[in-house]
Scaffold this motif. Sequence first.
Motif, mmCIF file in Angstrom:
data_model
loop_
_atom_site.group_PDB
_atom_site.id
_atom_site.type_symbol
_atom_site.label_atom_id
_atom_site.label_comp_id
_atom_site.label_asym_id
_atom_site.label_seq_id
_atom_site.Cartn_x
_atom_site.Cartn_y
_atom_site.Cartn_z
ATOM 1 N N ASP A 22 0.844 -1.195 0.000
ATOM 2 C CA ASP A 22 0.000 0.000 0.000
ATOM 3 C C ASP A 22 0.883 1.251 0.000
ATOM 4 N N SER A 56 -6.171 4.381 -3.902
ATOM 5 C CA SER A 56 -6.417 2.995 -3.539
ATOM 6 C C SER A 56 -7.622 2.329 -4.190
ATOM 7 N N LYS A 108 -6.359 -5.350 3.061
ATOM 8 C CA LYS A 108 -7.244 -4.205 2.834
ATOM 9 C C LYS A 108 -8.070 -4.435 1.569
ATOM 10 N N GLN A 167 -11.015 1.545 3.761
ATOM 11 C CA GLN A 167 -9.657 2.051 3.722
ATOM 12 C C GLN A 167 -9.411 3.180 4.706
ATOM 13 N N THR A 173 -1.250 -3.294 4.492
ATOM 14 C CA THR A 173 -1.352 -1.837 4.442
ATOM 15 C C THR A 173 0.011 -1.144 4.543
ATOM 16 N N HIS A 184 1.691 2.401 3.994
ATOM 17 C CA HIS A 184 0.777 3.540 4.099
ATOM 18 C C HIS A 184 0.926 4.184 5.477
ATOM 19 N N SER A 206 2.571 -2.830 -5.897
ATOM 20 C CA SER A 206 2.017 -1.812 -5.004
ATOM 21 C C SER A 206 0.803 -1.192 -5.669
ATOM 22 N N ASP A 207 -0.141 -0.691 -4.850
ATOM 23 C CA ASP A 207 -1.407 -0.214 -5.408
ATOM 24 C C ASP A 207 -1.297 1.112 -6.135
#
Length: 463
Positions: free
Chosen positions: A36, A76, A135, A161, A214, A217, A287-288
């Motif tokens: 994330d 996200s 997540k 989120q 997560t 983040h 990764s997002d």
Amino acid sequence: MIKKMILCSLSLNMIGGYAEEIENERTPNVIYIMADDLGIGDLGCYGQQFIKTPAIDRLAANGIRFAQHYSGCTVSAPSRCSLMTGKHTGHSFIRGNKGVLDDEGIHFDYPLASEELTVGEIMKRKDYVTACIGKWGMGGPGTEGHPNNQGFDCFFGYLGQANAHRYYPPFLFENQNKLNLNKKVYSHDLIMEKALNFIEENADKPFFLYLAPTIPHADIIVPPDMPNEYDGMFEEKPFPGGGYTAQPKPRATFAAMVSRLDQGVQQIMDLLETRGIVGNTIVIFTSDNGTHIEGGHDPFFFHSNGAFRGYKRELYEGGIRTPFIVHWPGKIKPGTVSYHVSAFWDFLPTMCELIDEQTPVDIDGISYLPALTGEGEQLEHDYFYWEFHEQGGKQAILKNNWKLIKLQVDDPEKATFELYNLDRDPSEQLNAAVQYPGIVNKLHLLMEKAHQPSILYPFEYEK
């Protein structure tokens, strides 16, 4: 007490004793790990100099690294929707971080519609056991967007989120059940424990694990009793708090978080080796979206976006170009670098080809399985498209490595264009829009074609 409480109660029958005999006859397991807000430059195998990521680096050394792989969006929820449904944000169902309140006044995310076909649902067609752990961000409890209603047998983690901004959350969810943790447990450790439990319980049958931790983040935080090998290595600028938890040592803590993520990858690989299924398991790491500038994180110091311009919430390369590593022993030549240009919406058709399922016709993705194995013809995209519904509205389109970015989309009279040649200018420093008006016009027409209006996510001029 906590450990016992969070075990996922899957109502699935164990099938034992035959895994080694038919390992080479069945379709492979798939573990898709999506960090994330991890920048492409945060990993050693993509040039990181300070943070140690030996497990992820080994995945790359023994597998394939993609040089130009893109997330679904620069934030996200739409990025995850693109991954799960195979559609870019020009016509995907979720195109932004859109919060809704449940009956208790808790924020969750706008739910993915029931008619949307997800990777989880496709894998279920071939009797894969499926889990989403970490997540989700596409629907809260009791909604049609809940992962249990989108093809996943098991869910554990953050449904919303906004709740995932805290590593010591008041609660997490196990399937539809809310588990009160009273802000006393470091969530990443529970998420990893759950992922390892799922692999252990299903090692003797085909499984698909969508693991979405997560880290890293913001909050920038690790457990106070965790040894931090980076403590004292860097000159620090304390983060005073405000929106995120105050952090006196954000650089050392961020580095420790990334290394903790890496350690989780090593735990997974060790378990696959122990259970004798590493050779029949595809492990993907990405990764997002691009790196963030939140909670005290200093991406400038770590060069978290590598050689690229931009960060999360921007459509420059640093906001959407992600690390992408695939490990598949016996199928992928170790140490391979791929220059095939690909994106999150390619994952669904890749899985369709992998398990011999028909690819849906209404998606944008192209299977990258030939790029992984070196077998068959690898098709190429005609173009890539992104849109972002914050900060005045943004759009971007990429074709033949010419990239057009449109800013202030919400107000057509204020809209501006930037044009970059990624072959010659990958860091997007030289705006050539004035010099090449013909290319701008052609890409703008394609941009307008790629965008289909959405009632849920309209630009301001469309309201």
